[in-house]
Motif scaffolding. Structure first.
Motif, PDB file in Angstrom:
ATOM      1  N   THR A 181     -19.894  37.731  50.256  1.00 24.33           N
ATOM      2  CA  THR A 181     -19.359  36.752  49.317  1.00 24.33           C
ATOM      3  C   THR A 181     -18.872  37.462  48.051  1.00 24.33           C
ATOM      4  O   THR A 181     -18.664  38.679  48.054  1.00 24.33           O
ATOM      5  CB  THR A 181     -20.432  35.654  49.048  1.00 24.33           C
ATOM      6  OG1 THR A 181     -19.865  34.657  48.220  1.00 24.33           O
ATOM      7  CG2 THR A 181     -21.705  36.210  48.445  1.00 24.33           C
ATOM      8  N   ARG A 192     -22.636  32.544  37.492  1.00 17.91           N
ATOM      9  CA  ARG A 192     -21.419  32.039  36.819  1.00 17.91           C
ATOM     10  C   ARG A 192     -21.793  31.241  35.577  1.00 17.91           C
ATOM     11  O   ARG A 192     -21.034  31.148  34.629  1.00 17.91           O
ATOM     12  CB  ARG A 192     -20.648  31.099  37.757  1.00 17.91           C
ATOM     13  CG  ARG A 192     -19.578  31.801  38.568  1.00 17.91           C
ATOM     14  CD  ARG A 192     -18.857  30.787  39.413  1.00 17.91           C
ATOM     15  NE  ARG A 192     -19.810  30.013  40.216  1.00 17.91           N
ATOM     16  CZ  ARG A 192     -19.545  28.873  40.812  1.00 17.91           C
ATOM     17  NH1 ARG A 192     -18.365  28.341  40.723  1.00 17.91           N
ATOM     18  NH2 ARG A 192     -20.472  28.244  41.517  1.00 17.91           N
ATOM     19  N   GLY A 215     -27.264  27.502  43.977  1.00 18.05           N
ATOM     20  CA  GLY A 215     -26.365  26.450  43.502  1.00 18.05           C
ATOM     21  C   GLY A 215     -25.152  26.318  44.401  1.00 18.05           C
ATOM     22  O   GLY A 215     -25.048  26.959  45.448  1.00 18.05           O
ATOM     23  N   GLY A 218     -17.953  28.204  44.420  1.00 22.34           N
ATOM     24  CA  GLY A 218     -16.869  28.265  43.445  1.00 22.34           C
ATOM     25  C   GLY A 218     -15.687  27.412  43.907  1.00 22.34           C
ATOM     26  O   GLY A 218     -15.806  26.619  44.835  1.00 22.34           O
ATOM     27  N   GLY A 224     -21.510  27.530  48.633  1.00 19.02           N
ATOM     28  CA  GLY A 224     -22.267  28.234  47.599  1.00 19.02           C
ATOM     29  C   GLY A 224     -23.482  28.919  48.197  1.00 19.02           C
ATOM     30  O   GLY A 224     -23.500  29.275  49.378  1.00 19.02           O
ATOM     31  N   LYS A 228     -26.082  29.301  52.087  1.00 15.69           N
ATOM     32  CA  LYS A 228     -26.441  30.659  52.524  1.00 15.69           C
ATOM     33  C   LYS A 228     -27.954  30.755  52.750  1.00 15.69           C
ATOM     34  O   LYS A 228     -28.409  31.368  53.711  1.00 15.69           O
ATOM     35  CB  LYS A 228     -25.963  31.697  51.513  1.00 15.69           C
ATOM     36  CG  LYS A 228     -24.439  31.810  51.534  1.00 15.69           C
ATOM     37  CD  LYS A 228     -23.901  32.783  50.529  1.00 15.69           C
ATOM     38  CE  LYS A 228     -22.378  32.768  50.501  1.00 15.69           C
ATOM     39  NZ  LYS A 228     -21.709  31.457  50.572  1.00 15.69           N
TER      40      LYS A 228
HETATM   41  N1  LIG Z   1     -28.347  31.399  42.621  1.00 14.03           N
HETATM   42  C1  LIG Z   1     -27.110  31.862  42.831  1.00 14.03           C
HETATM   43  N2  LIG Z   1     -26.902  33.196  42.991  1.00 14.03           N
HETATM   44  C2  LIG Z   1     -25.645  33.680  43.224  1.00 14.03           C
HETATM   45  N3  LIG Z   1     -24.542  32.890  43.300  1.00 14.03           N
HETATM   46  C3  LIG Z   1     -24.690  31.560  43.164  1.00 14.03           C
HETATM   47  C4  LIG Z   1     -25.984  30.976  42.929  1.00 14.03           C
HETATM   48  N4  LIG Z   1     -25.836  29.641  42.864  1.00 14.03           N
HETATM   49  C5  LIG Z   1     -24.522  29.372  43.049  1.00 14.03           C
HETATM   50  N5  LIG Z   1     -23.817  30.512  43.234  1.00 14.03           N
HETATM   51  C6  LIG Z   1     -22.365  30.564  43.442  1.00 14.03           C
HETATM   52  O1  LIG Z   1     -22.074  30.667  44.827  1.00 14.03           O
HETATM   53  C7  LIG Z   1     -20.781  31.235  44.944  1.00 14.03           C
HETATM   54  C8  LIG Z   1     -20.571  31.818  46.335  1.00 14.03           C
HETATM   55  O2  LIG Z   1     -20.490  30.778  47.256  1.00 14.03           O
HETATM   56  P1  LIG Z   1     -19.079  30.248  47.800  1.00 14.03           P
HETATM   57  O3  LIG Z   1     -18.170  29.974  46.652  1.00 14.03           O
HETATM   58  O4  LIG Z   1     -19.343  29.139  48.754  1.00 14.03           O
HETATM   59  O5  LIG Z   1     -18.539  31.549  48.527  1.00 14.03           O
HETATM   60  P2  LIG Z   1     -18.164  31.923  50.030  1.00 14.03           P
HETATM   61  O6  LIG Z   1     -16.789  31.432  50.233  1.00 14.03           O
HETATM   62  O7  LIG Z   1     -18.281  33.408  50.031  1.00 14.03           O
HETATM   63  O8  LIG Z   1     -19.134  31.255  50.950  1.00 14.03           O
HETATM   64  C9  LIG Z   1     -20.745  32.293  43.854  1.00 14.03           C
HETATM   65  O9  LIG Z   1     -19.454  32.476  43.349  1.00 14.03           O
HETATM   66  C10 LIG Z   1     -21.715  31.773  42.802  1.00 14.03           C
HETATM   67  O10 LIG Z   1     -21.116  31.384  41.619  1.00 14.03           O
END
Ligand SMILES: Nc1ncnc2c1ncn2[C@@H]1O[C@H](COP(=O)(O)OP(=O)(O)O)[C@@H](O)[C@H]1O
Ligand SMILES: N[C@@H](CCC(=O)OP(=O)(O)O)C(=O)O
Length: 379
Positions: A181, A192, A215, A218, A224, A228
């Motif tokens: 990611t 963020r 959380g 983006g 997010g 995961k």
């Molecule tokens: N606790 C956390 N630690 C890291 N990132 C987080 C957390 N909570 C929310 N995020 C957000 O999750 C985002 C990644 O998820 P997402 O946008 O769905 O990406 P992907 O397309 O790689 O699945 C990051 O950009 C981050 O801002």
């Protein structure tokens, strides 16, 4: 001697023979400026290097909608389902082409596989998908999997590819799931919004504290960190280790697979579930709810028993025999999921009654239990 944690932790990665790599939209699409072809080329080079070592790699790649939006000249992600479906159809072409070209540099073949939730919940299609994927990896072809966005609607979609990646890891009994990611890993708060957030280097996939830290995604990604963490829990059911890491770190895939401490590692700590139970656990669509009394909750959790009607206090929803229902305790917490032997109307009549009364109540007996233990999974 290695401790259990080491066996299931970083050193397990260096022994992995089959790995699912998921690349998220947030990474692939160059912050919304179309597919980041140079970065894709870099991940392909890393995967080719693993391949050279005899490790089987299955790729789950997002990016169809985002790539399609750029090709169509759309600035904002549409909310209408038919527009998302159209963007995915346009973008998936570019995505497939891009992977194919890069893998061809290494004389490697790819295979496009588009899956829907239905494909994995229908037992026959699930087994078909399994044999096709197994055949491809045995032939040393790299499957490139995405959700079939063009035919899914909101209620039947995975939505995020983290869940799809975990289900593929379950399906193929992969040793590891790498979720690449745009962040270095899972932080104790969304970095963020919180500059003081600290990265978690390692944890247990089913640690309930993780969900509270995770959380939403983006602008480009979907699930997010929430999805995961959930994906790591799902992957743990077949014994896979999950690593959440930044795809922007140089040589990230190979360094993780060599056991280097990068990103967040989430270890499985239970005995892997049997394949059929995992398939049950992976079902996202439930048609109804059975509220259980405390005694039933206890025997399901501690003894792996079948669910008898006598332990059911309340039946909610509308379902048919064979549908998936969720069992909750009287406070509403999930206890188990399973395929029910009676439809909702019959189940309402049977709730609270001993099994020997089934014939007197309904005039027939489909089964003595409401859910047989073979069709039940404790969650
Ligand atoms: N606790 C956390 N630690 C890291 N990132 C987080 C957390 N909570 C929310 N995020 C957000 O999750 C985002 C990644 O998820 P997402 O946008 O769905 O990406 P992907 O397309 O790689 O699945 C990051 O950009 C981050 O801002
Ligand atoms: N199937 C969608 C991917 C959905 C998505 O963005 O998922 P994720 O990368 O997990 O946040 C697509 O290709 O656009």
């Amino acid at each position: 001697m290695e401790s259990n944690e080491q066996i299931l932790g970083r050193s397990a990665l260096s022994r992995a023979r089959r790995v699912v790599v998921k690349i998220g939209s947030a990474l692939l699409t160059n912050d919304g400026r179309g597919l980041d072809e140079a970065a894709i080329g870099g991940w392909v080079d890393q995967i080719a290097a693993l391949h050279q070592q005899g490790i089987e790699v299955v790729l789950v790649s997002s990016g169809a909608v985002a790539a399609g939006m750029v090709r169509l000249g759309w600035q904002v992600r549409p909310s209408a389902v038919h527009e998302l479906q159209a963007a995915a159809a346009v973008g998936q072409n570019g995505l497939t082409q891009c992977y194919e070209q890069h893998f061809a540099r290494h004389s490697m073949l790819t295979a496009q596989i588009l899956l829907t939730h239905d494909d994995l919940s229908n037992r026959k299609r699930y087994l078909n998908a399994l044999s096709a994927l197994r055949t491809l990896v045995e032939m040393r072809v790299v499957p490139v999997i995405n959700e079939n966005d063009t035919v899914v609607t909101d209620e039947i979609r995975f939505g995020d590819n983290d869940t799809l990646g975990a289900l593929v890891a379950n399906l193929l009994e992969a040793d590891a799931l790498l979720l690449l990611t745009d962040q270095e890993g899972l932080f104790d708060a969304d970095p963020r919004h919180n500059p003081n957030a600290q990265m978690i280097a390692e944890g247990r996939a089913d640690d309930p504290r993780l969900a509270a830290m995770a959380g939403s995604g983006g602008a480009l990604g979907r699930g997010g960190m929430t999805t995961k963490v959930r994906a790591a829990q799902l992957a743990a059911r077949s014994g896979a280790v999950t690593v959440i890491a930044s795809g922007r770190q140089p040589d990230v895939i190979n360094r993780i697979m060599a056991g280097e401490s990068l990103g967040t590692l989430l270890r499985p700590d239970q005995v892997p579930m049997a394949a059929r139970k995992r398939w049950l656990a992976g079902q996202l669509q439930v048609r109804g709810t059975l509220v259980l009394d405390a005694g039933a909750v206890k025997v399901l959790r501690n003894q792996g028993s079948s669910l008898l009607a006598v332990g059911v206090r309340n039946v909610q929803g509308s379902f048919k025999r064979g549908d998936m229902v969720v069992c909750v305790d009287e406070q509403g917490a999930s206890v188990a999921k399973g395929l029910v032997n009676y439809g909702a109307d019959e189940a309402r009549q049977l709730a609270g009654q001993p099994s020997h009364q089934i014939e007197a109540i309904l005039g027939y007996v489909e089964a003595h239990e409401l859910i047989h233990r073979d069709n039940l999974v404790v969650v």
